[in-house]
Design a protein around this motif. Sequence first.
Motif, PDB file in Angstrom:
ATOM      1  N   ASP A 394       0.829  -1.204   0.000  1.00  0.00           N
ATOM      2  CA  ASP A 394       0.000   0.000   0.000  1.00  0.00           C
ATOM      3  C   ASP A 394       0.865   1.255   0.000  1.00  0.00           C
ATOM      4  N   GLN A 395       0.191   2.409  -0.123  1.00  0.00           N
ATOM      5  CA  GLN A 395       0.890   3.680  -0.187  1.00  0.00           C
ATOM      6  C   GLN A 395       1.667   3.960   1.092  1.00  0.00           C
ATOM      7  N   GLU A 396       1.086   3.613   2.247  1.00  0.00           N
ATOM      8  CA  GLU A 396       1.731   3.898   3.522  1.00  0.00           C
ATOM      9  C   GLU A 396       3.079   3.185   3.631  1.00  0.00           C
ATOM     10  N   THR A 397       3.096   1.884   3.284  1.00  0.00           N
ATOM     11  CA  THR A 397       4.349   1.121   3.341  1.00  0.00           C
ATOM     12  C   THR A 397       5.360   1.676   2.346  1.00  0.00           C
ATOM     13  N   HIS A 416       4.072  -6.190  -7.139  1.00  0.00           N
ATOM     14  CA  HIS A 416       3.431  -7.069  -8.118  1.00  0.00           C
ATOM     15  C   HIS A 416       3.200  -6.278  -9.400  1.00  0.00           C
ATOM     16  N   THR A 417       4.166  -6.320 -10.314  1.00  0.00           N
ATOM     17  CA  THR A 417       4.024  -5.670 -11.616  1.00  0.00           C
ATOM     18  C   THR A 417       4.517  -6.622 -12.697  1.00  0.00           C
ATOM     19  N   ASN A 418       4.175  -6.293 -13.950  1.00  0.00           N
ATOM     20  CA  ASN A 418       4.494  -7.197 -15.048  1.00  0.00           C
ATOM     21  C   ASN A 418       5.897  -7.023 -15.611  1.00  0.00           C
ATOM     22  N   SER A 419       6.518  -5.867 -15.369  1.00  0.00           N
ATOM     23  CA  SER A 419       7.848  -5.616 -15.909  1.00  0.00           C
ATOM     24  C   SER A 419       8.570  -4.631 -15.010  1.00  0.00           C
ATOM     25  N   ALA A 420       9.868  -4.458 -15.252  1.00  0.00           N
ATOM     26  CA  ALA A 420      10.642  -3.513 -14.450  1.00  0.00           C
ATOM     27  C   ALA A 420      10.170  -2.073 -14.655  1.00  0.00           C
ATOM     28  N   THR A 425       5.577   3.271 -12.908  1.00  0.00           N
ATOM     29  CA  THR A 425       4.204   3.774 -13.047  1.00  0.00           C
ATOM     30  C   THR A 425       3.305   3.253 -11.935  1.00  0.00           C
ATOM     31  N   ARG A 426       3.581   2.048 -11.411  1.00  0.00           N
ATOM     32  CA  ARG A 426       2.787   1.521 -10.304  1.00  0.00           C
ATOM     33  C   ARG A 426       2.957   2.381  -9.047  1.00  0.00           C
ATOM     34  N   LEU A 427       4.191   2.760  -8.752  1.00  0.00           N
ATOM     35  CA  LEU A 427       4.442   3.610  -7.591  1.00  0.00           C
ATOM     36  C   LEU A 427       3.755   4.968  -7.749  1.00  0.00           C
ATOM     37  N   VAL A 428       3.782   5.509  -8.971  1.00  0.00           N
ATOM     38  CA  VAL A 428       3.083   6.775  -9.225  1.00  0.00           C
ATOM     39  C   VAL A 428       1.584   6.599  -9.006  1.00  0.00           C
ATOM     40  N   ASP A 429       1.041   5.485  -9.505  1.00  0.00           N
ATOM     41  CA  ASP A 429      -0.392   5.205  -9.325  1.00  0.00           C
ATOM     42  C   ASP A 429      -0.748   5.043  -7.851  1.00  0.00           C
ATOM     43  N   ASP A 512      18.560   9.370 -17.487  1.00  0.00           N
ATOM     44  CA  ASP A 512      17.469   9.483 -18.451  1.00  0.00           C
ATOM     45  C   ASP A 512      16.172   8.897 -17.901  1.00  0.00           C
ATOM     46  N   ILE A 513      16.278   7.739 -17.215  1.00  0.00           N
ATOM     47  CA  ILE A 513      15.082   7.132 -16.609  1.00  0.00           C
ATOM     48  C   ILE A 513      14.533   8.046 -15.517  1.00  0.00           C
ATOM     49  N   ALA A 514      15.407   8.648 -14.719  1.00  0.00           N
ATOM     50  CA  ALA A 514      14.978   9.558 -13.655  1.00  0.00           C
ATOM     51  C   ALA A 514      14.243  10.762 -14.252  1.00  0.00           C
ATOM     52  N   LYS A 515      14.752  11.284 -15.370  1.00  0.00           N
ATOM     53  CA  LYS A 515      14.110  12.428 -16.020  1.00  0.00           C
ATOM     54  C   LYS A 515      12.721  12.057 -16.532  1.00  0.00           C
ATOM     55  N   LEU A 516      12.612  10.874 -17.172  1.00  0.00           N
ATOM     56  CA  LEU A 516      11.313  10.418 -17.674  1.00  0.00           C
ATOM     57  C   LEU A 516      10.331  10.152 -16.528  1.00  0.00           C
ATOM     58  N   THR A 517      10.851   9.676 -15.395  1.00  0.00           N
ATOM     59  CA  THR A 517      10.000   9.452 -14.221  1.00  0.00           C
ATOM     60  C   THR A 517       9.410  10.770 -13.747  1.00  0.00           C
ATOM     61  N   MET A 518      10.229  11.802 -13.700  1.00  0.00           N
ATOM     62  CA  MET A 518       9.761  13.130 -13.287  1.00  0.00           C
ATOM     63  C   MET A 518       8.678  13.644 -14.237  1.00  0.00           C
ATOM     64  N   GLU A 519       8.774  13.242 -15.499  1.00  0.00           N
ATOM     65  CA  GLU A 519       7.803  13.684 -16.506  1.00  0.00           C
ATOM     66  C   GLU A 519       6.572  12.789 -16.546  1.00  0.00           C
ATOM     67  N   ARG A 520       6.501  11.794 -15.643  1.00  0.00           N
ATOM     68  CA  ARG A 520       5.389  10.837 -15.588  1.00  0.00           C
ATOM     69  C   ARG A 520       5.213  10.114 -16.930  1.00  0.00           C
ATOM     70  N   ALA A 521       6.326   9.678 -17.510  1.00  0.00           N
ATOM     71  CA  ALA A 521       6.296   8.974 -18.799  1.00  0.00           C
ATOM     72  C   ALA A 521       5.586   7.629 -18.665  1.00  0.00           C
ATOM     73  N   SER A 522       5.068   7.143 -19.787  1.00  0.00           N
ATOM     74  CA  SER A 522       4.373   5.854 -19.789  1.00  0.00           C
ATOM     75  C   SER A 522       5.360   4.704 -19.660  1.00  0.00           C
ATOM     76  N   THR A 523       4.817   3.539 -19.388  1.00  0.00           N
ATOM     77  CA  THR A 523       5.658   2.345 -19.249  1.00  0.00           C
ATOM     78  C   THR A 523       6.425   2.050 -20.535  1.00  0.00           C
ATOM     79  N   ASN A 524       5.776   2.199 -21.688  1.00  0.00           N
ATOM     80  CA  ASN A 524       6.444   1.918 -22.971  1.00  0.00           C
ATOM     81  C   ASN A 524       7.631   2.836 -23.196  1.00  0.00           C
TER      82      ASN A 524
END
Length: 572
Positions: A394-397, A416-420, A425-429, A512-524
Amino acid sequence: MVRKSIGQLLQEKGLLSQDQWKEAQVQAAQARSSVVQYVIESGIVDGIALAKIYSEEFSVPLLEKIDDEMADAATLAKIPLKFLRENAVIPLKVQGKITVATTDPTNFQPLDELDIIFGGGTQLLVTSRKIVIDAINRYYPLESSEEMIDDLEDEGNMGELSFGEIDEKDIMSAANDAPIIKLVNYMLFQAVKMDATDIHIGPQEKEIRVRYRVDGIMHAVMTPPKRIQGALASRIKIMANLNIAEKRLPQDGRIEIKVSDKAYDIRVSVLPSKCGENIVMRMLDKERGFAALEKMGFSDNDKKIVDSIIAKPNGIILVTGPTGSGKTTTLYSILHKLNTPDVNLITVEDPVEYQMGGIVQVQVDAKVGLSFAAVLRSVLRQDPDIVMIGETRDQETAQIAIQAALTGHLVLTTLHTNSAPASITRLVDMGIEPFLISSSVVGIIAQRLVRKLCPLCKESFNPNQEMLATLGMAKPYDTTQTFYRPKGCAECNDLGYKGRIALYEIMKMSDDIAKLTMERASTNVLRKQAQKDGMTLLIEDGIGKVRQGLTSIEEVLSVATAYDDVVEPQEK
């Protein structure tokens, strides 16, 4: 000539010191076992090493393996199972002659008794206790499930059966117990013999269906009659300390018992259904080990990435995948490498699946308010260097774990996610701010388990182009490449597979991954960038293991799929 004691021989061979032998004598006395048994079971001395000493000292041939040709069911059936197990001896047929394998040639009484039973002239071999017990468990001719069910049918009223008490004895010594007890014990023993992780007892309209999950696949093993359903459920409930009168509500319990000389912690879940109580038993081997990180099946490239992320002094390492994909095993392999005397390592789990010395292991208990989040708050006040959280639910943990990582702790946990990339995106959700994710997550390991081809019976074949295209291998490949598929033999119970191996997808948090994370990029988008950074996809790791002959094309396709927009792998 006065023979030397086994203690003197062990010390002369350098297998233990005088101080270790003295300490073993004390510990064995406290455990009420022989000194030799203690040093073997505690791992101080290897069983085969001891057998070699006996072989040299008493001029008895050494036996390092018992195979199918040596085991004879008719010969074994002449001796009670209890006698064989208690004395760690087994009669065999070697070149047509009765031969007795023993772990202690100085234990004359059982050897003399066997010699009398078989008419004299038996030959003697010496081996390790593990080899003897494994052979007894594998080859001793037990009653079949059908014979046990016939016994139950002859018992009459199931409600009058005695269910017996659970004690510390090995269930395989319960030869004279009531039929319902023998049936449950048989189920447990067969599950261990087949390396099953779960036993499913499902009531149907006219029968009971018993299935085992072996290497992730369900296998039907027997169908007891409907009329013993109540007795079967009651026996298991008694073993698990559950309320046998409660049949309307779900119940959870546990059984601690010995099966085939191994200690098991069995988690029991009882769920009321339309046709009766559905029971699932999860088999946890208390003595089960975990592989070293170097033996987990990582490719050279993936191993370098893993080594780099676990070397970080702080941050979060996520291991992702569905239930039963080996996430906990991977976490413990990492912990084993990180577990040194100069760090304080604490785990929070539900349940604690592995025992590891030198660390603090805490089990959550929702019934008394010990949730992951509640325990984690207390753990962080214990001055830990490394914290492992069994699951971020959960969010609290997740929030507490991220704050722990940002304040100088190395945190390992699962999702529990399908890919790395999907973990970001799961954490953002879950409501975690992207800037917290990009600054705390150092690496993500996604994984799946596939069955390994049985090395004894796998056969080569030429896959068609359609199959290769499905795997993402439509382009020309090396024609000298050999592909394998399952066949089936006695060693793998005619399944063609034996054991499992993991496929990995490991993503390092790059700039680059950190930058895309900040931009809320999609999983693809995250996936494509991770590939450019050198990440190997699950399907690509699967192809590598297919090429090595470790698994089949069908197994890889069952857990991973090829993307249409795959970025060409970088030179490594």
